[in-house]
Design an enzyme around this catalytic site. Structure first.
Site, PDB file in Angstrom:
ATOM      1  N   GLY A  14      68.779 -41.087  29.957  1.00  0.00           N
ATOM      2  CA  GLY A  14      68.950 -40.386  30.678  1.00  0.00           C
ATOM      3  C   GLY A  14      68.198 -39.695  31.927  1.00  0.00           C
ATOM      4  O   GLY A  14      68.621 -38.700  32.823  1.00  0.00           O
ATOM      5  N   GLY A  18      69.029 -36.027  38.167  1.00  0.00           N
ATOM      6  CA  GLY A  18      69.683 -35.149  37.581  1.00  0.00           C
ATOM      7  C   GLY A  18      69.109 -34.597  36.831  1.00  0.00           C
ATOM      8  O   GLY A  18      68.171 -34.089  36.262  1.00  0.00           O
ATOM      9  N   SER A 141      78.333 -29.903  26.950  1.00  0.00           N
ATOM     10  CA  SER A 141      79.011 -29.655  27.619  1.00  0.00           C
ATOM     11  C   SER A 141      79.430 -28.720  27.968  1.00  0.00           C
ATOM     12  O   SER A 141      80.401 -28.294  26.528  1.00  0.00           O
ATOM     13  CB  SER A 141      79.608 -30.297  28.429  1.00  0.00           C
ATOM     14  OG  SER A 141      80.028 -30.187  29.744  1.00  0.00           O
ATOM     15  N   TYR A 154      85.428 -37.461  28.813  1.00  0.00           N
ATOM     16  CA  TYR A 154      84.116 -36.757  28.314  1.00  0.00           C
ATOM     17  C   TYR A 154      84.335 -35.488  27.462  1.00  0.00           C
ATOM     18  O   TYR A 154      83.291 -35.660  27.131  1.00  0.00           O
ATOM     19  CB  TYR A 154      84.410 -36.086  30.310  1.00  0.00           C
ATOM     20  CG  TYR A 154      83.294 -35.806  30.471  1.00  0.00           C
ATOM     21  CD1 TYR A 154      81.882 -36.018  30.202  1.00  0.00           C
ATOM     22  CD2 TYR A 154      82.893 -34.514  30.075  1.00  0.00           C
ATOM     23  CE1 TYR A 154      80.366 -35.320  30.001  1.00  0.00           C
ATOM     24  CE2 TYR A 154      82.363 -33.287  30.748  1.00  0.00           C
ATOM     25  CZ  TYR A 154      80.680 -34.483  30.483  1.00  0.00           C
ATOM     26  OH  TYR A 154      79.681 -33.495  30.746  1.00  0.00           O
TER      27      TYR A 154
END
Length: 264
Positions: A14, A18, A141, A154
């Site tokens: 990814g 970002g 996260s 998530y």
């Protein structure tokens, strides 16, 4: 501190934009050869052009493929059969009322956010342990600890990554390979801008919108602002280096103080 990753090859999933792109740039600045991964060749080529502009002497290569699929994973592994550093950064997120999350969406979040990382770790970890050196990281996260009411699917996927990270660290015990997760706090990326405006008044200027978002939806943050991607990348580069040789099986916080705990 002098961080030298010359001679090491890294894969960052990814990494076309970002946080992933910032990590790829940071590793390249430290001397690593960095494989940039995204679903399509066009997006990867565009990212490579941007990264080479940011790090002119960086050594980058393309590793396109949708790693949420078997075929895409094979494409990435064909492009990069060996890696010394694996950064499992790929992830999806989005707000959804808890009672409206379908089984299909639960499965999609687990497939993309968790199983892609498991597959690649399985592919590369054996070689790392044979060579007695390697670094595996999972970009988790604060939502793994403080599950957000607006996207529990998530949060649960990121909680799973903490368990995956700790488990693979045990599998690599005593080998010279470290395995860690990074608890990233709310970070300023194009996707997060879209997410913020999905929850806040879209007519607000960005600075007002993000500050209002932090006050209303992430009031625990001690930083009281969104984190910049480079701030996450700095920690990842350190954990990728020989300087972090005694840190493994850990969940390292770059959360702006959002997690209300004195325990790391």
């Amino acid at each position: 501190m002098q961080i030298d990753l010359a001679g090491k090859t890294a894969l960052v999933t990814g990494s076309t934009q970002g946080i992933g792109a910032a990590i790829a740039a940071g590793l390249a600045r430290a001397g690593a050869r960095v494989a940039v991964s995204g679903r399509g060749a066009d997006s990867v080529d565009a990212a490579l052009e941007r990264l080479r502009g940011q790090v002119p002497d960086g050594d980058f290569l393309a590793a396109p493929g949708d790693i949420a699929t078997d075929e895409g994973t094979r494409q990435v592994l064909d492009a990069l059969p060996r890696a010394d550093i694996l950064v499992n950064n790929l992830g999806i997120f989005g707000a959804r009322p808890a009672l409206e999350i379908s089984d299909e969406e639960w499965r999609r979040y687990f497939e993309v956010n968790v199983l892609t990382a498991v597959r690649l770790t399985r592919a590369y970890l054996g070689g790392m342990t044979e060579r007695s050196w390697g670094r595996v990281q999972y970009i988790a996260s604060d939502s793994a600890i403080a599950i957000p009411a607006e996207m529990i699917h998530y949060g649960v996927s990121k909680t799973s990554l903490l368990a995956v990270s700790r488990g693979f660290a045990k599998a690599a015990a005593g080998s010279g390979v470290t395995v860690n997760s990074v608890l990233a706090g709310p970070t300023h990326t194009p996707g997060v801008e879209e997410f913020v405006y999905g929850l806040m008044d879209s007519s607000l200027p960005w600075d007002e919108a993000q500050r209002a978002f932090m006050r209303e939806h992430r009031p625990q943050s001690l930083l009281q602002r969104l984190i910049e991607p480079e701030e996450i990348a700095n920690m990842v580069v350190y954990l990728s280096s020989p300087l972090a040789s005694a840190t493994t099986g850990a969940a390292i916080r770059v959360d702006g103080g959002l997690i209300d705990s004195i325990v790391p």
